[in-house]
Scaffold this active site. Structure first.
Site, short mmCIF file in Angstrom:
data_model
loop_
_atom_site.label_atom_id
_atom_site.label_comp_id
_atom_site.label_asym_id
_atom_site.label_seq_id
_atom_site.Cartn_x
_atom_site.Cartn_y
_atom_site.Cartn_z
N ASP A 89 0.86 -1.19 0.00
CA ASP A 89 0.00 0.00 0.00
C ASP A 89 0.90 1.25 0.00
O ASP A 89 1.78 1.36 0.86
CB ASP A 89 -0.85 -0.06 1.29
CG ASP A 89 -1.94 0.98 1.35
OD1 ASP A 89 -2.48 1.35 0.30
OD2 ASP A 89 -2.25 1.41 2.48
N HIS A 90 0.68 2.16 -0.94
CA HIS A 90 1.45 3.42 -1.01
C HIS A 90 2.96 3.16 -1.08
O HIS A 90 3.73 3.70 -0.28
CB HIS A 90 1.15 4.31 0.20
CG HIS A 90 -0.26 4.79 0.26
ND1 HIS A 90 -0.76 5.80 -0.51
CD2 HIS A 90 -1.31 4.35 1.01
CE1 HIS A 90 -2.04 5.99 -0.25
NE2 HIS A 90 -2.41 5.11 0.67
N HIS A 185 -6.85 10.24 4.87
CA HIS A 185 -6.38 9.09 5.66
C HIS A 185 -6.41 9.39 7.16
O HIS A 185 -6.14 10.51 7.59
CB HIS A 185 -4.93 8.75 5.30
CG HIS A 185 -4.76 8.09 3.97
ND1 HIS A 185 -4.43 8.78 2.84
CD2 HIS A 185 -4.87 6.80 3.60
CE1 HIS A 185 -4.33 7.94 1.82
NE2 HIS A 185 -4.60 6.73 2.25
N HIS A 213 -9.51 5.13 -0.91
CA HIS A 213 -8.58 5.23 0.22
C HIS A 213 -9.21 6.11 1.29
O HIS A 213 -10.03 6.97 1.01
CB HIS A 213 -7.25 5.87 -0.23
CG HIS A 213 -6.36 4.92 -0.97
ND1 HIS A 213 -5.18 4.46 -0.45
CD2 HIS A 213 -6.50 4.34 -2.18
CE1 HIS A 213 -4.60 3.64 -1.32
NE2 HIS A 213 -5.40 3.55 -2.39
N SER A 216 -12.02 5.02 6.53
CA SER A 216 -12.41 5.12 7.94
C SER A 216 -13.12 6.43 8.25
O SER A 216 -13.96 6.49 9.15
CB SER A 216 -11.19 4.97 8.85
OG SER A 216 -10.63 3.69 8.71
N ASN A 235 -10.09 0.49 1.01
CA ASN A 235 -8.99 0.40 1.98
C ASN A 235 -9.47 0.80 3.37
O ASN A 235 -10.08 1.86 3.54
CB ASN A 235 -7.86 1.35 1.58
CG ASN A 235 -7.08 0.87 0.38
OD1 ASN A 235 -7.46 -0.09 -0.28
ND2 ASN A 235 -6.00 1.53 0.08
N VAL A 236 -9.13 -0.03 4.35
CA VAL A 236 -9.50 0.26 5.74
C VAL A 236 -8.27 0.08 6.63
O VAL A 236 -7.68 -1.01 6.65
CB VAL A 236 -10.60 -0.70 6.26
CG1 VAL A 236 -11.17 -0.18 7.59
CG2 VAL A 236 -11.71 -0.91 5.24
N ALA A 237 -7.90 1.11 7.36
CA ALA A 237 -6.77 1.00 8.29
C ALA A 237 -7.15 1.51 9.68
O ALA A 237 -7.10 0.77 10.67
CB ALA A 237 -5.57 1.78 7.75
N THR A 238 -7.54 2.77 9.76
CA THR A 238 -7.72 3.41 11.07
C THR A 238 -8.81 2.73 11.89
O THR A 238 -8.66 2.56 13.11
CB THR A 238 -8.02 4.91 10.87
OG1 THR A 238 -6.95 5.47 10.10
CG2 THR A 238 -8.12 5.64 12.19
P1 13P Z 1 -7.98 4.83 6.70
O1 13P Z 1 -6.85 4.87 7.65
O2 13P Z 1 -8.75 6.11 6.66
O3 13P Z 1 -8.87 3.64 6.91
O4 13P Z 1 -7.35 4.68 5.22
C1 13P Z 1 -6.82 3.46 4.82
C2 13P Z 1 -6.11 3.59 3.53
O5 13P Z 1 -6.51 4.30 2.64
C3 13P Z 1 -4.93 2.77 3.35
O6 13P Z 1 -4.33 2.96 2.11
O1 G3H Z 2 -2.72 4.71 3.66
C1 G3H Z 2 -2.19 4.13 4.56
C2 G3H Z 2 -2.89 3.72 5.80
O2 G3H Z 2 -3.78 4.69 6.20
C3 G3H Z 2 -1.93 3.37 6.87
O3 G3H Z 2 -0.96 4.36 6.86
O4 G3H Z 2 0.69 2.94 8.07
O5 G3H Z 2 1.25 5.24 7.26
O6 G3H Z 2 -0.33 4.92 9.18
P1 G3H Z 2 0.25 4.37 7.93
ZN ZN Z 3 -4.33 4.93 1.35
#
Ligand code: 13P
Ligand code: G3H
Ligand code: ZN
Length: 290
Positions: A89-90, A185, A213, A216, A235-238
């Site tokens: 990712d990225h 993000h 992206h 969240s 995409n889900v991270a936070t």
């Molecule tokens: P969030 O942290 O807002 O869920 O975004 C995730 C993301 O886009 C990872 O690439």
């Molecule tokens: O886009 C990326 C995710 O939101 C996670 O990013 O690992 O840099 O916090 P991070």
């Molecule tokens: Zn992202």
């Protein structure tokens, strides 16, 4: 199963109006939470790691981080009967090349900061490498900011221009395109409404699957509408980090004597698994790997 190229599942989602969940992981327990959730929901899913996650996992050396994650991802996929992809990712240029060499089945090149023409030529070159070994390629046009807790100027966000998106997709040959419609993000509340008129305009000009992206911070209503209008990878991270960390905070607050990491990390893993399951169901992906 072995790690899968997720593109056939994303194309299937595009045809039928659902989306594949792509879930960020920073720790072994977070990977396991994704795997267990995908298995429980009988859904295809994507385990993804960001540049900063790789730096963390590799103790400052992202190539070492990629090696760790490639090995963990392979074992994770082999432990279940549902299709799992391992996604960068990225990524930077060198991370994309290393990830492909190490067996990742999907990569994103983040050309943020590059001039448009330079982003096209580098993405096209990396896409050629990815496709030569059957790896799915994602890239981004526009900007989904990564403020990391700092203030950001909403008015200055570079939203995706439909004609640039079409030119970029055509010129690079990428499989999926991340677009910027106002999401950001790392937001801890669902406070963003997407520019869905812009999504419709992009969809009119771009036929490849689109990626959201920063989900969240986006209202569930707009995610739902966005899926109906063409988002096929979300995409889900936070949201995952909130569930994982929140429950661990509670467990440790309740028991000041607790020292065994397994006894609080298992709570984080379970809490995150429930959120991943809920997101998979919300994206319409549940049961799609039956
Ligand atoms: P969030 O942290 O807002 O869920 O975004 C995730 C993301 O886009 C990872 O690439
Ligand atoms: O886009 C990326 C995710 O939101 C996670 O990013 O690992 O840099 O916090 P991070
Ligand atoms: Zn992202």
């Amino acid at each position: 199963m072995t790690l899968q190229n997720v593109l056939p599942w994303i194309l299937c989602a595009q045809q039928a109006g659902w989306a594949v969940g792509a879930f960020n992981a920073n720790t072994l327990e977070q990977v396991q939470a994704i795997v267990l959730a995908a298995q429980a929901e009988e859904a295809p899913a994507i385990i993804q790691v960001s540049h900063r996650a790789l730096t963390y996992i590799g103790s400052g050396n992202e190539i070492r981080g990629l090696q760790y994650v490639a090995a963990i991802g392979r074992i994770a996929a082999e432990s279940v009967a549902v299709p799992l992809a391992l996604h960068l990712d990225h990524g930077t240029e060198s991370e994309v090349l290393q990830a492909i060499a190490l067996g990742f089945t999907s990569v994103m090149f983040d050309g943020d900061g590059l001039a448009f023409e330079e982003n096209i030529s580098l993405t096209k070159r990396l896409c050629g490498v990815a496709h030569s070994v059957g790896v799915c390629m994602e890239a981004e046009v526009g900007e989904v900011p990564k403020p990391d807790g700092q203030a950001y100027d909403e008015a200055a966000i570079a939203l995706t221009q439909p004609d640039e998106a079409a030119q970029f997709a055509e010129a690079t040959g990428i499989d999926t395109l991340a677009v910027a419609l106002g999401s950001v993000h790392g937001l801890k509340t669902k406070q963003i409404s997407l520019d869905l008129d812009r999504l419709a305009a992009i969809r009119n000009q771009v036929s490849i699957p689109l990626v959201l992206h920063g989900s969240s911070g986006v209202s569930d209503n707009d995610i739902k509408q966005g899926i109906a209008m063409g988002f096929c990878k979300i995409n889900v991270a936070t949201q995952l980090a909130q569930a994982f960390t929140g429950v661990i905070r509670d467990v440790l607050n309740r028991d000041g004597d607790l020292v065994d990491p397994r006894k609080y990390l298992v709570a984080g893993r379970n809490a995150q698994m429930e959120v991943v399951r809920e997101r998979i169901r919300f994206f319409g992906a549940s049961g799609k790997a039956k």
